[in-house]
Design an enzyme around this catalytic site. Structure first.
Site, PDB file in Angstrom:
ATOM      1  N   HIS A   1     -85.597   8.899  36.592  1.00  0.00           N
ATOM      2  CA  HIS A   1     -86.436   9.694  37.487  1.00  0.00           C
ATOM      3  C   HIS A   1     -85.518  10.473  38.419  1.00  0.00           C
ATOM      4  O   HIS A   1     -84.324  10.192  38.507  1.00  0.00           O
ATOM      5  CB  HIS A   1     -87.371   8.792  38.298  1.00  0.00           C
TER       6      HIS A   1
ATOM      7  N   HIS B   1     -80.559  14.069  40.740  1.00  0.00           N
ATOM      8  CA  HIS B   1     -79.890  13.518  39.567  1.00  0.00           C
ATOM      9  C   HIS B   1     -80.737  12.400  38.958  1.00  0.00           C
ATOM     10  O   HIS B   1     -81.673  11.918  39.585  1.00  0.00           O
ATOM     11  CB  HIS B   1     -78.514  12.949  39.958  1.00  0.00           C
TER      12      HIS B   1
END
Length: 196
Positions: free
Chosen positions: A40, A129
């Protein structure tokens, strides 16, 4: 409960990343690799939040989501925190409309603050990220970062945000994530085209 707010790439995009990462895992057994259930993009880490505050988050996060349109993004490149030569975290980055993604993260953090759950890392530079692996001890993952540097996944549109609860795993096991709320981003406005 331990909470964070995130966006998640669609399954096909995660499958593509998994295909690329799967061949690297056997060469780096000392890393604690994550997998698709944990992939995620965190917009705001909230930490421990009480039940009353958690209930107040919903309307605030819904409002934040509705202020932002869907975001064209893709997964690309790689890096490490704090640095490839002494890494604790190996990650793959996010490309696309990063300015709009950062604005969404600021709105989510502001909504969480107003609900009584100020993100403990608020004010830190936003670095979107997906975490691919963690290192028990600082490790030199420079070669791994180089191997993934040219990765460019398929484009996708982030269309919703999720409030996610993190359940600690057994010792040596990764945490388990549970989505406790989802809010759509603003629907794209139809473009105005003059009639011929």
């Amino acid at each position: 409960m331990r909470l964070f707010v995130a966006i998640t790439p669609p399954p096909a995009v995660l499958d593509e990343l998994e295909t690329r990462v799967a061949v690297l895992r056997p060469e780096w057994p000392a890393l604690r690799w994550t997998g698709q259930p944990a992939w995620h993009v965190t917009l705001a880490f909230l930490g421990e939040v009480g039940e009353h505050t958690a209930a107040a988050l919903g309307p605030r996060l819904e409002r934040a989501a509705h202020r932002h349109p869907g975001l064209p993004l893709s997964i690309a490149g790689a890096g490490a925190f704090p640095a490839p030569g002494r890494a604790r975290v190996l990650w793959t980055g996010i490309s696309g409309d990063r300015r709009a993604l950062e604005a969404l993260a600021r709105s989510v953090a502001a909504g969480a603050r107003r609900a009584g759950a100020p993100p403990p890392d608020e004010g830190r530079r936003f670095r979107p990220h997906l975490t691919l692996a963690r290192c028990r001890e600082p490790a030199d993952v420079g070669r791994l970062v180089e191997d993934l540097a040219g990765y460019a996944g398929a484009p996708w549109t982030a269309s919703q945000i999720h409030l996610i609860r993190s359940h600690p795993g057994d010792p040596g096991s990764p945490p388990r994530y549970e989505t406790v709320g989802t809010w759509p981003l603003q629907a794209p406005r139809p473009s105005a085209h003059p009639w011929p």
